[in-house]
Design a protein around this motif. Structure first.
Motif, PDB file in Angstrom:
ATOM      1  N   VAL A   1       0.776  -1.175   0.052  1.00  0.00           N
ATOM      2  CA  VAL A   1      -0.211  -0.363   0.236  1.00  0.00           C
ATOM      3  C   VAL A   1       1.071   1.321  -0.210  1.00  0.00           C
ATOM      4  N   ASP A   2       2.097   1.042   0.571  1.00  0.00           N
ATOM      5  CA  ASP A   2       2.744   2.354  -0.076  1.00  0.00           C
ATOM      6  C   ASP A   2       4.307   2.204  -1.002  1.00  0.00           C
ATOM      7  N   ARG A   3       4.471   3.381  -1.541  1.00  0.00           N
ATOM      8  CA  ARG A   3       5.466   2.843  -2.514  1.00  0.00           C
ATOM      9  C   ARG A   3       6.709   2.752  -1.828  1.00  0.00           C
ATOM     10  N   ALA A   4       6.913   3.024  -0.990  1.00  0.00           N
ATOM     11  CA  ALA A   4       8.133   3.613   0.018  1.00  0.00           C
ATOM     12  C   ALA A   4       8.717   2.496   0.360  1.00  0.00           C
ATOM     13  N   ALA A   5       7.615   1.845   0.852  1.00  0.00           N
ATOM     14  CA  ALA A   5       7.718   0.557   1.773  1.00  0.00           C
ATOM     15  C   ALA A   5       8.085  -0.132   0.572  1.00  0.00           C
ATOM     16  N   ASN A   6       7.186  -0.675  -0.543  1.00  0.00           N
ATOM     17  CA  ASN A   6       7.545  -1.542  -1.407  1.00  0.00           C
ATOM     18  C   ASN A   6       8.926  -0.937  -2.020  1.00  0.00           C
ATOM     19  N   ASP A   7       9.847  -0.096  -2.088  1.00  0.00           N
ATOM     20  CA  ASP A   7      10.663   0.100  -2.621  1.00  0.00           C
ATOM     21  C   ASP A   7      11.945  -0.648  -1.697  1.00  0.00           C
ATOM     22  N   ILE A   8      11.738  -0.883  -0.855  1.00  0.00           N
ATOM     23  CA  ILE A   8      12.465  -1.211   0.052  1.00  0.00           C
ATOM     24  C   ILE A   8      12.899  -2.724   0.087  1.00  0.00           C
ATOM     25  N   VAL A   9      11.647  -3.532  -0.513  1.00  0.00           N
ATOM     26  CA  VAL A   9      11.707  -4.744  -0.430  1.00  0.00           C
ATOM     27  C   VAL A   9      12.169  -4.856  -2.064  1.00  0.00           C
ATOM     28  N   ALA A  10      11.607  -4.391  -3.145  1.00  0.00           N
ATOM     29  CA  ALA A  10      12.753  -4.538  -4.438  1.00  0.00           C
ATOM     30  C   ALA A  10      13.415  -4.375  -4.427  1.00  0.00           C
ATOM     31  N   GLU A  11      14.243  -3.101  -4.042  1.00  0.00           N
ATOM     32  CA  GLU A  11      15.875  -2.921  -4.027  1.00  0.00           C
ATOM     33  C   GLU A  11      16.224  -4.296  -3.049  1.00  0.00           C
ATOM     34  N   PHE A  12      15.747  -4.889  -2.017  1.00  0.00           N
ATOM     35  CA  PHE A  12      16.086  -6.349  -0.983  1.00  0.00           C
ATOM     36  C   PHE A  12      16.400  -6.936  -2.172  1.00  0.00           C
ATOM     37  N   MET A  13      14.853  -7.263  -3.612  1.00  0.00           N
ATOM     38  CA  MET A  13      15.133  -8.396  -4.407  1.00  0.00           C
ATOM     39  C   MET A  13      16.572  -8.252  -5.630  1.00  0.00           C
ATOM     40  N   ARG A  14      15.933  -6.610  -6.143  1.00  0.00           N
ATOM     41  CA  ARG A  14      17.465  -6.576  -6.951  1.00  0.00           C
ATOM     42  C   ARG A  14      18.283  -7.486  -6.281  1.00  0.00           C
ATOM     43  N   ASP A  15      18.643  -6.592  -5.559  1.00  0.00           N
ATOM     44  CA  ASP A  15      19.857  -6.900  -4.875  1.00  0.00           C
ATOM     45  C   ASP A  15      20.558  -8.824  -4.590  1.00  0.00           C
ATOM     46  N   ARG A  16      19.077  -9.029  -4.324  1.00  0.00           N
ATOM     47  CA  ARG A  16      19.921 -10.183  -4.971  1.00  0.00           C
ATOM     48  C   ARG A  16      19.689 -11.083  -6.090  1.00  0.00           C
ATOM     49  N   ILE A  17      19.515 -10.450  -7.390  1.00  0.00           N
ATOM     50  CA  ILE A  17      19.517 -11.297  -8.764  1.00  0.00           C
ATOM     51  C   ILE A  17      21.041 -10.196  -9.051  1.00  0.00           C
ATOM     52  N   ARG A  18      21.291  -9.605  -8.407  1.00  0.00           N
ATOM     53  CA  ARG A  18      22.745  -8.374  -8.383  1.00  0.00           C
ATOM     54  C   ARG A  18      23.708  -9.996  -7.510  1.00  0.00           C
ATOM     55  N   GLU A  19      23.763 -10.394  -6.621  1.00  0.00           N
ATOM     56  CA  GLU A  19      24.288 -10.717  -6.445  1.00  0.00           C
ATOM     57  C   GLU A  19      24.547 -12.520  -7.274  1.00  0.00           C
ATOM     58  N   THR A  20      23.146 -12.988  -7.637  1.00  0.00           N
ATOM     59  CA  THR A  20      22.975 -14.284  -8.227  1.00  0.00           C
ATOM     60  C   THR A  20      23.683 -14.146  -9.620  1.00  0.00           C
ATOM     61  N   VAL A  21      23.616 -13.567 -10.498  1.00  0.00           N
ATOM     62  CA  VAL A  21      23.923 -13.368 -12.166  1.00  0.00           C
ATOM     63  C   VAL A  21      25.631 -12.701 -12.412  1.00  0.00           C
ATOM     64  N   ALA A  22      26.425 -13.819 -12.661  1.00  0.00           N
ATOM     65  CA  ALA A  22      27.229 -12.964 -12.657  1.00  0.00           C
ATOM     66  C   ALA A  22      27.972 -12.060 -13.444  1.00  0.00           C
ATOM     67  N   ASP A  23      27.246 -11.459 -14.983  1.00  0.00           N
ATOM     68  CA  ASP A  23      27.261 -10.656 -15.704  1.00  0.00           C
ATOM     69  C   ASP A  23      26.088  -9.162 -15.663  1.00  0.00           C
ATOM     70  N   PRO A  24      27.673  -8.451 -14.782  1.00  0.00           N
ATOM     71  CA  PRO A  24      26.368  -7.118 -14.204  1.00  0.00           C
ATOM     72  C   PRO A  24      25.539  -6.902 -15.144  1.00  0.00           C
TER      73      PRO A  24
END
Ligand code: NA7
Length: 530
Positions: A285-308
């Protein structure tokens, strides 16, 4: 007199349970199913990797404690073949096969006001009459293949995941193009990559995915869990999603950043979309809260996929996390580290055409031996709109729904007496544990039909005012969340020309059930009974 009390259209989870429920209430019932087997969505979606994203302990019928105890799921998240085996077991155990007619597509259903009955026509040319027509056609049944110029000239085979050949496809040594990176594309991609010479994943929109952490069911855990199954089901019925999950009960924005990271990581490690998204009260319901979770998930992609650069392309940015169905996978992102997998960005360079030897985009050519479409469905209303349904005065349902699908409580449509929809537009449906919602809807519809009989009524029809009020409520709740911000199938945005209407009810399974019960207790408030 009508041939039958009830015709049920579709033999998925909904149609199978409807057959049992209506027969148990002493009504004559026949189920028509287009497929050559039962299972609905689970029959058709037999692509490799197809797996439920709701845990097996939840994604199962609760109406029979005996069934609940005798059936053992092998995995935390059931794969498609196991779901089908379960449904076969149910149909056999409760003697439902004689009620189900396979290979029979319902093509039309017409309300006969003079006789107060439905005339239901099937593709074998037969017509049956029934006092009630129950549409159990599924929310994700009408699959869509995008109209790509030149597709008919393609030299190799092409497949849609929802019409996968029952005996499988051998991609060994083949160059395969996959279009679509939703829940389905993310499930099928690693399976194709494991066999194909090369897999090209054509991505239009990057999607969020949490790990499943799928595993075999531990017999010790199963014994302990089953001992408490009844009270667990009770909690599920009262819950928001139809699955009792425990969140922190706090908003993320009130939490110290390090604590949020710890909480999200713990849920990431244990797997599953609902507990992850449900960690905090404000994420949807709150975009700012959502952004925190979204960025957490993007970090997991960055640490999994070798080619930046590949990782960046896989990082979703186009919509708030959760506003499209959250995908679940244990191996999708890591797959992009394989030498035989290429990610192709068709957002910046769209597909322009298909030719005999492959596919052209705005800036390149890809030689392909096979094409796979994981391009989704005309969801929620698509399957019903493909049947020529006509209500009072011969008005087609497609005409009523020209401005977008609508109904009262997600189960009944004004102008269509004695027609009920299982998980229709305005129901919690796809935003809930479908099996639990299906059971609730079917039982409510059965009780309504029984009530009519025992009170001397022959028809029930939703009032337009009740339908309007319900859909206004559905819209109001939806627009108090971040969901409408995504171009998702929840709003019909994936189908060119489909009116943009948010149809799933986001008010929660428990409150929805309570409202349905109130309506029934008030003698089916909002319906005209005749
Ligand atoms: P979805 O979630 O609708 O995903 C379809 C995917 O196909 C998605 O990535 C789409 O991209 C893509 N798509 C659709 N049309 C096109 C065209 N014309 N060109 C390129 N790409 C396209 O369907 P699923 O089968 O994955 O999942 C449906 C539900 O089943 C799921 O939510 C679970 O509840 C189970 P887009 O995002 O539209 O850019």
């Amino acid at each position: 007199m009508a041939d039958l009390d009830v015709v049920v259209v579709g033999a998925g989870f909904a149609g199978i349970y409807a057959a049992h429920a209506f027969r148990s209430a002493g009504l004559s019932v026949r189920v028509f199913e287009a497929g050559s087997g039962i299972g609905g969505t689970w029959f058709w979606n037999c692509y490799p990797g197809a797996r439920c994203d709701v845990e097996s302990k939840d994604y199962s019928y609760s109406f029979s404690p005996e069934l609940e105890q005798e059936w053992s799921w092998s995995e935390r998240y059931p794969a498609q073949p196991e779901v089908l085996r379960y449904l076969h077991h149910v149909a056999g155990k409760f003697g439902l096969w004689p009620l189900i007619q396979l290979n029979t597509r319902v093509t039309a259903a017409q309300w006969d006001a003079a006789r107060s009955e439905w005339s239901v026509t099937t593709d074998d040319g037969a017509a049956r009459t029934a006092r009630f027509c129950v549409m159990a056609v599924g929310c994700l049944s009408a699959y869509q293949v995008p109209s790509l110029p030149g597709l008919e000239t393609f030299g190799g085979p092409w497949y849609h995941t929802s019409r996968w050949p029952a005996d499988g496809v051998d991609f060994t040594g083949k160059r395969v193009g996959l279009i679509g990176t939703g829940s389905t594309g993310i499930q099928v991609a690693p399976e194709i990559a494991a066999a194909a010479a090369h897999l090209y994943v054509f991505q239009r929109t990057a999607n969020f995915a949490v790990p499943n952490r799928n595993r075999a069911v531990d017999p010790e855990w199963e014994r302990a869990f089953k001992a408490d199954y009844r009270s667990y089901r009770q909690r599920a019925q009262e819950s928001f999603l139809g699955v009792p999950i425990t969140g922190t009960g706090r908003p993320a924005l009130a939490e110290p950043p390090a604590e949020i990271q710890r909480t999200l990581m713990a849920r990431w490690q244990s797997g599953g979309g609902m507990p992850f998204l449900g960690a905090y009260t404000d994420v949807l319901v709150d975009r700012a809260a959502n952004d925190i979770v979204a960025e957490f998930m993007r970090d997991r992609i960055r640490e999994t996929v070798a080619d930046p650069s590949v990782a960046e392309l896989l990082c979703p940015r186009a919509y708030p996390v959760g506003a499209k169905r959250l995908c679940q996978s244990d191996d999708y992102f890591a797959m992009f580290n394989l030498p035989n997998v290429t990610l192709v960005d068709i957002r910046s360079a769209p597909i322009s055409s298909v030719y005999a030897g492959g596919l052209r985009t705005a800036d390149s050519v890809y030689e392909l031996d096979a094409l796979v479409f994981a391009t989704g469905f005309d969801a929620i209303s698509g399957a019903l709109n493909r049947i020529d349904v006509r209500g009072v005065g011969g008005v087609p349902l497609t005409e009523k729904w020209a401005g977008g699908p609508r109904s009262y409580l997600g189960v009944a449509a004004a102008g269509f007496p004695n027609m009920f929809i299982v998980t229709g537009p305005g129901s919690p449906s796809v935003f809930s544990n479908m099996v639990l919602s299906i059971e609730q809807h079917v039982e409510w519809i059965r009780d309504c039909v029984v009530y009519l009989g025992s009170h001397g009524y022959s028809t029930a029809q939703a009032k337009p005012s009740a339908e309007d009020a319900w859909m206004a409520h559905v819209t109001e709740v939806a627009y108090s969340t971040l969901f409408p911000l995504a171009d998702s199938w929840y709003v019909g945005a994936n189908i060119p020309g489909k009116p943009r209407v948010f149809t799933p009810y986001l008010g929660g399974v428990g409150p929805y059930r309570a409202r349905c019960d109130e309506v029934a207790a008030a003698g089916y408030e909002g319906f005209v009974l005749d």
